[in-house]
Scaffold this motif. Sequence first.
Motif, PDB file in Angstrom:
ATOM      1  N   UNK A 353       0.823  -1.205   0.000  1.00 59.51           N
ATOM      2  CA  UNK A 353       0.000   0.000   0.000  1.00 59.51           C
ATOM      3  C   UNK A 353       0.862   1.262   0.000  1.00 59.51           C
ATOM      4  N   UNK A 354       2.112   1.092  -0.403  1.00 51.96           N
ATOM      5  CA  UNK A 354       2.973   2.250  -0.648  1.00 51.96           C
ATOM      6  C   UNK A 354       3.646   2.835   0.577  1.00 51.96           C
ATOM      7  N   UNK A 355       3.573   2.153   1.721  1.00 47.30           N
ATOM      8  CA  UNK A 355       4.189   2.690   2.937  1.00 47.30           C
ATOM      9  C   UNK A 355       5.693   2.396   2.894  1.00 47.30           C
ATOM     10  N   UNK A 356       6.477   3.446   3.094  1.00 52.94           N
ATOM     11  CA  UNK A 356       7.948   3.302   3.039  1.00 52.94           C
ATOM     12  C   UNK A 356       8.461   2.923   4.431  1.00 52.94           C
ATOM     13  N   UNK A 357       9.195   1.823   4.489  1.00 46.49           N
ATOM     14  CA  UNK A 357       9.554   1.257   5.794  1.00 46.49           C
ATOM     15  C   UNK A 357      11.069   1.206   5.985  1.00 46.49           C
ATOM     16  N   UNK A 358      11.478   1.659   7.160  1.00 44.24           N
ATOM     17  CA  UNK A 358      12.882   1.528   7.573  1.00 44.24           C
ATOM     18  C   UNK A 358      12.885   0.678   8.839  1.00 44.24           C
ATOM     19  N   UNK A 359      13.736  -0.352   8.876  1.00 47.77           N
ATOM     20  CA  UNK A 359      13.840  -1.180  10.090  1.00 47.77           C
ATOM     21  C   UNK A 359      15.305  -1.290  10.475  1.00 47.77           C
ATOM     22  N   UNK A 360      15.563  -1.245  11.774  1.00 49.33           N
ATOM     23  CA  UNK A 360      16.964  -1.254  12.221  1.00 49.33           C
ATOM     24  C   UNK A 360      17.093  -1.929  13.583  1.00 49.33           C
ATOM     25  N   UNK A 361      18.157  -2.684  13.735  1.00 50.64           N
ATOM     26  CA  UNK A 361      18.574  -3.142  15.055  1.00 50.64           C
ATOM     27  C   UNK A 361      20.039  -3.528  14.958  1.00 50.64           C
ATOM     28  N   UNK A 362      20.590  -3.964  16.065  1.00 49.00           N
ATOM     29  CA  UNK A 362      21.949  -4.483  15.991  1.00 49.00           C
ATOM     30  C   UNK A 362      21.872  -5.972  15.664  1.00 49.00           C
ATOM     31  N   UNK A 363      23.012  -6.525  15.258  1.00 51.06           N
ATOM     32  CA  UNK A 363      23.019  -7.880  14.699  1.00 51.06           C
ATOM     33  C   UNK A 363      22.210  -8.888  15.507  1.00 51.06           C
ATOM     34  N   UNK A 364      22.395  -8.899  16.827  1.00 54.63           N
ATOM     35  CA  UNK A 364      21.770  -9.966  17.617  1.00 54.63           C
ATOM     36  C   UNK A 364      20.247  -9.907  17.600  1.00 54.63           C
ATOM     37  N   UNK A 365      19.672  -8.801  17.197  1.00 63.11           N
ATOM     38  CA  UNK A 365      18.210  -8.704  17.112  1.00 63.11           C
ATOM     39  C   UNK A 365      17.734  -8.249  15.735  1.00 63.11           C
ATOM     40  N   UNK A 366      18.653  -8.164  14.792  1.00 67.26           N
ATOM     41  CA  UNK A 366      18.294  -7.639  13.474  1.00 67.26           C
ATOM     42  C   UNK A 366      17.218  -8.501  12.802  1.00 67.26           C
ATOM     43  N   UNK A 367      17.400  -9.804  12.870  1.00 66.36           N
ATOM     44  CA  UNK A 367      16.418 -10.696  12.248  1.00 66.36           C
ATOM     45  C   UNK A 367      15.063 -10.648  12.950  1.00 66.36           C
ATOM     46  N   UNK A 368      15.071 -10.227  14.209  1.00 66.73           N
ATOM     47  CA  UNK A 368      13.802 -10.162  14.939  1.00 66.73           C
ATOM     48  C   UNK A 368      12.876  -9.132  14.304  1.00 66.73           C
ATOM     49  N   UNK A 369      13.473  -7.962  14.021  1.00 66.16           N
ATOM     50  CA  UNK A 369      12.655  -6.838  13.571  1.00 66.16           C
ATOM     51  C   UNK A 369      12.479  -6.842  12.044  1.00 66.16           C
ATOM     52  N   UNK A 370      13.067  -7.838  11.387  1.00 66.45           N
ATOM     53  CA  UNK A 370      12.893  -7.995   9.929  1.00 66.45           C
ATOM     54  C   UNK A 370      12.314  -9.392   9.641  1.00 66.45           C
ATOM     55  N   UNK A 371      13.129 -10.426   9.803  1.00 63.27           N
ATOM     56  CA  UNK A 371      12.728 -11.803   9.461  1.00 63.27           C
ATOM     57  C   UNK A 371      11.523 -12.282  10.295  1.00 63.27           C
ATOM     58  N   UNK A 372      11.612 -12.212  11.609  1.00 68.87           N
ATOM     59  CA  UNK A 372      10.478 -12.648  12.446  1.00 68.87           C
ATOM     60  C   UNK A 372       9.271 -11.729  12.236  1.00 68.87           C
TER      61      UNK A 372
END
Length: 571
Positions: A353-372
């Motif tokens: 729906x056109x929403x521009x998304x930025x996601x960030x964390x440090x390595x140990x939780x990076x996959x949490x806020x993206x992959x999971x």
Amino acid sequence: MATRPPPEGKPWELAAHPRLAKGKVVGVVVLDGWGEAPPDPFNYIHVAETPTLDALKKGAPERWRLIKAHGTAVGLPTDDDMGNSEVGHNALGAGQIYAQGAKLVDLALSSGKIYEGEGFKYIQQSFENGTLHLIGLLSDGGVHSRFDQLQLLLKGASEHGAKRIRVHVLTDGRDVLDGSSVRFVEMLEEDLSRLRDKGVNARIASGGGRMYVTMDRYENDWQVVKRGWDAHVLGEAPHKFKSALEAVKKLREDPKANDQYLPPFVIVDESGKPVGPVQDGDTVVTFNFRADRMVMLAKALEYENFDKFDRVRFPKIRYAGMLQYDGELKLPSHYLVAPPQIERTSGEYLARNGVRIYACSETVKFGHVTFFWNGNRSGYFNPSLEKYEEIPSDIGIPFNVQPKMKALEIAQKARDAILSRKFDQVRVNIANGDMVGHTGDIEATIVGCKATDEAVKIILEAIEQVGGIFILTADHGNAEDMAKRDKSGKPLRDKDGKVQTLTSHTLNPVSALSSVKVPIAIGGPGLAPGVRFRKDLPCTGLANVAATVMNLHGFEAPDHYEPTLIEVVGN
Ligand SMILES: O=C(O)[C@H](O)COP(=O)(O)O
Ligand SMILES: [Mn+2]
Ligand SMILES: [Mn+2]
């Protein structure tokens, strides 16, 4: 669970919210391991100075509340199961409650369907001439694996033809009490001895502490996996013992020893030969159901081309995961139980729906806020709209030594992303409450909680500057209670009178408070004045957050999502 199936073939377009405008910058902040508990000397979130977060709680009672973050609210088998990052972020991002890995494995084992599936049939072909190796976390934490599932699998595999079995054990001390490794090894040895009585050649072959051996995640430190490879596959480790019980007992004699960080060891026979390296023709099953800390080993076991460390030997094996750990990579290609098919996540809806998304964390939780967050899916939905940024975590230093971790760096990246106005959603995970909480170090946890508060302050100030909205919550508890307690809630003491440290996520044992709740707060200058939390939804959990976030972006959530937490009152 997953009561309302996703609408196959239904359009992806989201209806405009009748009262809330589109186009505001929404800051989504997940505090990892940040539950709510009564003030108490072992509630380190309470003990730490957290003025920003305190102000949210005290300042706007209609915009601060608690939601459930454990058990059936996040798709776990029972309400006695503590929450964790995987199920927490899955629920937060998907807006729907799916039966999770732990439950799916329970069902497959109890119905016997696991033995009829493609994955088991595939490995079974090597039972006649090869050894079955089971590698995984020895724990009843229910986060990555469960001991009772290992027991059932051992029994079931031997009944279905496995004649020679080797178990490679990773000691926990993180999701369960430190020191419990000894009891788990004893129990496993009893099971293996019963199998031996039935003529199965079954032994423990190698092991080590989960945080030092094998179970790294998000490619933080491949040396961890290499240590595991050397011990489990090559049969090489600095420590050699005649039995696993002797191994854990001896290694724990070092005053600084801890189950999480036990060095790698191999079990050897009378002549000093390792009893169970992995050989051509063998089968390997990684029996963790959770993905993040098994993906790296899965790559080493499965990929012909692999350059992360020198494997020395790459045995020709049949390999299956308990689950498929990465649906995008199809890794591993063989698995015993199909993972939950998490579909139509909020990330995908918003990107479409056109929403521009930025996601960030440090390595140990990076996959949490993206992959999971994206339903165990790696990569972007729409690379031209999304940017995911990873800040390298410290390597080789325990988090109690650097308890501020990368909280400030994450906040600065988020601030820059917010101020750039290039993104409509800026999403972060701040790891300290959880990662430092797991170390059990009190002073460090207090420092970590304070750093979290400072990071939140930076993000909220940026939201203020752009006239945006924030939504802040957590994925499960950890730092808010770091004492092991009896049924009445009283801290338990060891034989020297010291309070036993709880390194795991929380599950309040006091019956009246037996659920774990995490705070959720909304605010910011962009939030329409009449927005407040609904009072008609007493039983809400992390899965209600996605619909809420969609509303804050100016969209109605799809019907099959768990309901939004907010309403708009007045004109
Ligand atoms: O993997 C871990 O670190 C713990 O077992 C669980 O913590 P997490 O669910 O917060 O990642
Ligand atoms: Mn977490
Ligand atoms: Mn954790």
